[in-house]
Design a protein around this motif. Structure first.
Motif, PDB file in Angstrom:
ATOM      1  N   ASP A   1     -10.531  12.720  -5.215  1.00 53.77           N
ATOM      2  CA  ASP A   1      -9.969  11.375  -5.114  1.00 53.77           C
ATOM      3  C   ASP A   1      -9.563  11.089  -3.676  1.00 53.77           C
ATOM      4  N   GLU A   2      -9.796   9.857  -3.246  1.00 53.28           N
ATOM      5  CA  GLU A   2      -9.411   9.443  -1.903  1.00 53.28           C
ATOM      6  C   GLU A   2      -7.885   9.368  -1.811  1.00 53.28           C
ATOM      7  N   ALA A   3      -7.338   9.858  -0.686  1.00 52.04           N
ATOM      8  CA  ALA A   3      -5.887   9.834  -0.499  1.00 52.04           C
ATOM      9  C   ALA A   3      -5.405   8.387  -0.439  1.00 52.04           C
ATOM     10  N   PRO A   4      -4.224   8.104  -1.001  1.00 52.54           N
ATOM     11  CA  PRO A   4      -3.696   6.739  -0.958  1.00 52.54           C
ATOM     12  C   PRO A   4      -3.308   6.370   0.465  1.00 52.54           C
ATOM     13  N   PRO A   5      -3.212   5.073   0.754  1.00 50.83           N
ATOM     14  CA  PRO A   5      -2.722   4.654   2.069  1.00 50.83           C
ATOM     15  C   PRO A   5      -1.319   5.194   2.314  1.00 50.83           C
ATOM     16  N   MET A   6      -0.955   5.342   3.586  1.00 46.61           N
ATOM     17  CA  MET A   6       0.392   5.796   3.905  1.00 46.61           C
ATOM     18  C   MET A   6       1.426   4.742   3.543  1.00 46.61           C
ATOM     19  N   ILE A   7       1.087   3.470   3.773  1.00 44.14           N
ATOM     20  CA  ILE A   7       2.006   2.378   3.463  1.00 44.14           C
ATOM     21  C   ILE A   7       1.221   1.233   2.840  1.00 44.14           C
ATOM     22  N   GLU A   8       1.781   0.659   1.772  1.00 49.88           N
ATOM     23  CA  GLU A   8       1.217  -0.549   1.167  1.00 49.88           C
ATOM     24  C   GLU A   8       2.332  -1.561   0.900  1.00 49.88           C
ATOM     25  N   LEU A   9       2.159  -2.754   1.397  1.00 52.02           N
ATOM     26  CA  LEU A   9       2.993  -3.890   1.012  1.00 52.02           C
ATOM     27  C   LEU A   9       2.097  -4.825   0.214  1.00 52.02           C
TER      28      LEU A   9
ATOM     29  N   GLY B   1       7.224  -8.552  -5.169  1.00 49.59           N
ATOM     30  CA  GLY B   1       6.138  -7.738  -4.638  1.00 49.59           C
ATOM     31  C   GLY B   1       6.466  -6.256  -4.717  1.00 49.59           C
ATOM     32  N   ARG B   2       5.545  -5.429  -4.208  1.00 48.29           N
ATOM     33  CA  ARG B   2       5.700  -3.986  -4.307  1.00 48.29           C
ATOM     34  C   ARG B   2       5.556  -3.334  -2.931  1.00 48.29           C
ATOM     35  N   VAL B   3       6.268  -2.220  -2.755  1.00 47.09           N
ATOM     36  CA  VAL B   3       6.175  -1.411  -1.547  1.00 47.09           C
ATOM     37  C   VAL B   3       5.867   0.020  -1.965  1.00 47.09           C
TER      38      VAL B   3
ATOM     39  N   GLU C   1       3.495   6.292  -3.566  1.00 47.66           N
ATOM     40  CA  GLU C   1       4.730   6.290  -4.361  1.00 47.66           C
ATOM     41  C   GLU C   1       5.380   4.903  -4.299  1.00 47.66           C
ATOM     42  N   ASP C   2       5.564   4.285  -5.452  1.00 49.94           N
ATOM     43  CA  ASP C   2       6.180   2.964  -5.495  1.00 49.94           C
ATOM     44  C   ASP C   2       7.681   3.105  -5.275  1.00 49.94           C
ATOM     45  N   VAL C   3       8.156   2.595  -4.129  1.00 46.81           N
ATOM     46  CA  VAL C   3       9.562   2.755  -3.757  1.00 46.81           C
ATOM     47  C   VAL C   3      10.315   1.430  -3.809  1.00 46.81           C
ATOM     48  N   THR C   4       9.698   0.405  -4.390  1.00 46.74           N
ATOM     49  CA  THR C   4      10.252  -0.945  -4.349  1.00 46.74           C
ATOM     50  C   THR C   4      11.678  -1.014  -4.857  1.00 46.74           C
ATOM     51  N   ASP C   5      11.927  -0.380  -5.972  1.00 46.29           N
ATOM     52  CA  ASP C   5      13.230  -0.507  -6.628  1.00 46.29           C
ATOM     53  C   ASP C   5      14.107   0.732  -6.463  1.00 46.29           C
ATOM     54  N   TYR C   6      13.785   1.572  -5.508  1.00 45.81           N
ATOM     55  CA  TYR C   6      14.554   2.803  -5.313  1.00 45.81           C
ATOM     56  C   TYR C   6      15.980   2.503  -4.847  1.00 45.81           C
ATOM     57  N   THR C   7      16.899   3.319  -5.305  1.00 49.24           N
ATOM     58  CA  THR C   7      18.263   3.281  -4.804  1.00 49.24           C
ATOM     59  C   THR C   7      18.297   3.977  -3.433  1.00 49.24           C
ATOM     60  N   PRO C   8      19.383   3.791  -2.665  1.00 49.94           N
ATOM     61  CA  PRO C   8      19.485   4.506  -1.387  1.00 49.94           C
ATOM     62  C   PRO C   8      19.315   6.013  -1.525  1.00 49.94           C
ATOM     63  N   ARG C   9      19.851   6.584  -2.595  1.00 52.91           N
ATOM     64  CA  ARG C   9      19.708   8.035  -2.793  1.00 52.91           C
ATOM     65  C   ARG C   9      18.245   8.405  -3.042  1.00 52.91           C
ATOM     66  N   GLU C  10      17.539   7.611  -3.831  1.00 57.19           N
ATOM     67  CA  GLU C  10      16.123   7.880  -4.096  1.00 57.19           C
ATOM     68  C   GLU C  10      15.272   7.675  -2.849  1.00 57.19           C
ATOM     69  N   LEU C  11      15.709   6.753  -1.988  1.00 59.68           N
ATOM     70  CA  LEU C  11      14.958   6.475  -0.767  1.00 59.68           C
ATOM     71  C   LEU C  11      15.113   7.560   0.293  1.00 59.68           C
TER      72      LEU C  11
END
Length: 254
Positions: free
Chosen positions: A3-11, A63-65, A70-80
């Motif tokens: 499988d192709e590696a995912p992009p480093m960053i996606e907005l 939207g999503r980040v 890894e979808d980090v859109t809704d992460y808390t500060p601790r998860e981030l």
């Protein structure tokens, strides 16, 4: 076939309102591993806001980040926190603490987030200062540094944890052409030596064309055009032409 590696960053379709104004309005942007992406656009178009969404300093209204898939859109500060450790951030004004020496400023991210011996901290800081050409400045205070040296010290701090991704906010702003070229060479050298993925926002077109593997032009909260430096130089898009002519004319007057 693997499988192709995912992009480093996606907005993806990111929207953000600040101060009652829509700054990002459905922004979609992908950053691939190992590339140097330069985000262009006029003042107030959301370039720095885009960077802050990438590293989680701002949270999207919609939207999503994603970071490395890894979808980090809704992460808390601790998860981030572990996600942010993948990033180095080179702030526009270097953001050095005036009460600390250059060594102490560069060591700060290690002491805040890593469990290293003092010997390892010293080694890492020395390596980072060597990379940016400030090996002899470790004991100096920020107030004694030139603008270019402060930028390089800020860059040393951004890379001291050996991040996979480095974000640069106007890295050559306020510097003369000779020092600007030095900063550009450091950006290129980091990509060659450390394999980092880089995202820059800048008004400096000479710098942008020197360091970019790809350019993206931000207009009205969305990416209006993206492509290689060669594609931008030859683009007949009216908005891009107008922007380039304006920026180059301003640079020519400085």
């Amino acid at each position: 076939m693997p499988d192709e590696a995912p992009p480093m960053i996606e907005l993806v379709d990111v929207k953000k309102d600040l101060g009652g104004r829509r700054v990002l309005d459905g922004l979609t942007l992908t950053v691939s591993k190992g590339e140097t992406l330069v985000v262009l656009g006029g003042s107030g178009t959301g370039k720095s806001v885009t960077l802050k969404h990438m590293v989680g300093l701002l949270q999207a209204d919609a939207g999503r980040v994603r970071v490395a898939g890894e979808d980090v859109t809704d992460y808390t500060p601790r998860e981030l926190a572990p996600v942010r450790r993948r990033f180095g951030y080179c702030f526009q004004g270097a953001a050095l603490l005036n009460s600390l020496t250059v060594f102490e400023n560069v060591a700060l991210p290690l002491r805040e987030t890593e469990r290293l011996s003092e010997a390892d901290v010293t080694r890492r800081v020395a390596e980072s200062l060597e990379i940016v050409g400030l090996a002899d400045a470790a004991g100096k205070m920020p107030s004694s540094l030139s603008g270019g040296m402060r930028k390089r010290a800020g860059l040393a701090r951004a890379i001291v944890r050996r991040p996979e991704i480095v974000l640069y906010d106007e890295p050559t702003s306020g510097l003369d052409p000779v020092i600007s070229r030095t900063i550009d060479e450091l950006v290129l050298d980091l990509r060659r030596r450390l394999g980092v993925t880089s995202v820059l926002v800048t008004h400096d077109m000479a710098s942008a064309f020197r360091v970019a593997t790809r350019l993206a032009f931000l207009h009205r909260g969305r990416i209006h055009l993206e492509g290689s430096p060669e594609a931008f130089r030859s683009s007949q898009d009216p908005l891009v032409r107008q922007f380039l002519l304006y920026v180059l004319s301003v640079e020519g007057q400085q």
